[in-house]
Design an enzyme around this catalytic site. Structure first.
Site, PDB file in Angstrom:
ATOM      1  N   GLY A  34       1.117  -5.475  -0.073  1.00  0.00           N
ATOM      2  CA  GLY A  34      -0.084  -5.520  -0.897  1.00  0.00           C
ATOM      3  C   GLY A  34       0.142  -6.188  -2.232  1.00  0.00           C
TER       4      GLY A  34
ATOM      5  N   GLU B 281      -0.296  -9.748  -1.596  1.00  0.00           N
ATOM      6  CA  GLU B 281      -1.724  -9.992  -1.390  1.00  0.00           C
ATOM      7  C   GLU B 281      -2.480  -9.973  -2.718  1.00  0.00           C
ATOM      8  OE1 GLU B 281      -2.307  -8.237   3.101  1.00  0.00           O
ATOM      9  OE2 GLU B 281      -1.930  -6.825   1.471  1.00  0.00           O
TER      10      GLU B 281
ATOM     11  N   GLU C 116       4.916  -6.112   6.517  1.00  0.00           N
ATOM     12  CA  GLU C 116       4.210  -5.073   7.270  1.00  0.00           C
ATOM     13  C   GLU C 116       4.677  -4.964   8.714  1.00  0.00           C
ATOM     14  OE1 GLU C 116       1.462  -6.253   3.898  1.00  0.00           O
ATOM     15  OE2 GLU C 116       2.814  -7.278   5.284  1.00  0.00           O
TER      16      GLU C 116
ATOM     17  N   ALA D 212       0.838  -1.189   0.000  1.00  0.00           N
ATOM     18  CA  ALA D 212       0.000   0.000   0.000  1.00  0.00           C
ATOM     19  C   ALA D 212       0.882   1.252   0.000  1.00  0.00           C
ATOM     20  CB  ALA D 212      -0.907  -0.004   1.223  1.00  0.00           C
TER      21      ALA D 212
END
Length: 257
Positions: free
Chosen positions: A106, A109, A129, A63
């Site tokens: 991300g 993901e 993260e 992100a």
């Protein structure tokens, strides 16, 4: 073409979705929103197969950290990413992630939300993260555990370490690895093979597997029975059975209906 995500309809019913958000392909709010829009478009009018890819060195970073703030901002970020990636995962077609370089946070993901991951030998995966003092918020704790098992997912998420291609293949985070110069050819070869198949039956098989994973075995088997019967309502099932009886296996020419 879109400035952050490009959508291209190729010959043979293949759709190519390419992240083009600068050098690191950060999953900014704009990128996430566009992924959701594309997923909705491809669900409403499904192609035959979908390929998701990014840059040659960075498939997709995490992100956009510049958008981070406190808990209120975090709530909005995780909701938007979950909605978009859930929509991508729910496209009723085979979705292939073509991972050339780094797929971190991300980006990992995003790859996990796809049905199948083909990676180059230089690809690197990870959920770092924790190194920011946070945890994965785009489905990583759940989809990673389903791909590699709970213990390995915990180790990767808690250390924040990077997983290189060979290990990713070994533990199930990647499904294939190929030399970087062969990545596009291999991805398109698989996409072409899938696109020639019975796409409605493929969608039903995907639905049976995905739905079953959230149920008990007994309930999942009931879903399979239901969708098995549904597959016999397609024109492709008639074509496939007739072709098998007349010509043997693997020679049917399906219509996708």
């Amino acid at each position: 073409m879109d400035s952050v995500v490009e959508l291209e309809y190729l010959d043979g019913g293949i759709v190519l979705v390419t992240l083009t958000n600068g050098k690191v392909n950060a999953l900014s709010g704009a990128v996430v929103a566009r992924i959701g829009e594309i997923a909705a478009e491809l669900t409403a009018a499904p192609p035959k197969v979908v390929v998701v890819t990014g840059g040659p060195k960075i498939f997709a970073a995490g992100a956009d950290i510049s958008e981070f703030g406190g808990p209120d901002e975090a709530a909005g970020i995780t909701e938007r990413i979950h909605v978009a990636l859930d929509a991508l995962a729910a496209i009723p077609r085979f979705v292939i992630a073509e991972v050339s370089g780094y797929a971190l946070g991300g980006g990992c993901e995003l790859a996990l939300a796809c049905d199948y991951r083909i990676a180059s030998e230089r690809a690197v995966f990870g959920q770092p993260e924790v190194l920011l003092g946070t945890i994965p918020g785009g489905g990583g704790t759940q989809r990673l555990a389903r791909a590699v098992g709970a213990s390995r997912a915990k180790e990767i998420s808690i250390t924040g370490r990077q997983v290189k291609a060979e290990e990713a293949l070994r533990i199930g985070l990647a499904d294939e690895i190929v030399p970087a110069e062969e990545l596009r050819d291999r991805t398109m070869a698989l996409a072409t093979e899938v696109a020639r198949g019975a796409t409605i039956a493929q969608a039903l098989a995907k639905a049976a597997i995905d739905r079953g994973l959230s149920m008990s075995l007994a309930d999942g088997l009931m879903v399979e029975r239901e969708l098995f019967v549904e597959s016999f309502r397609t024109e492709d099932s008639q074509i496939g059975v007739r072709s098998f009886l007349e010509n043997g296996p693997g020679k049917a020419e399906f219509l996708g209906r």
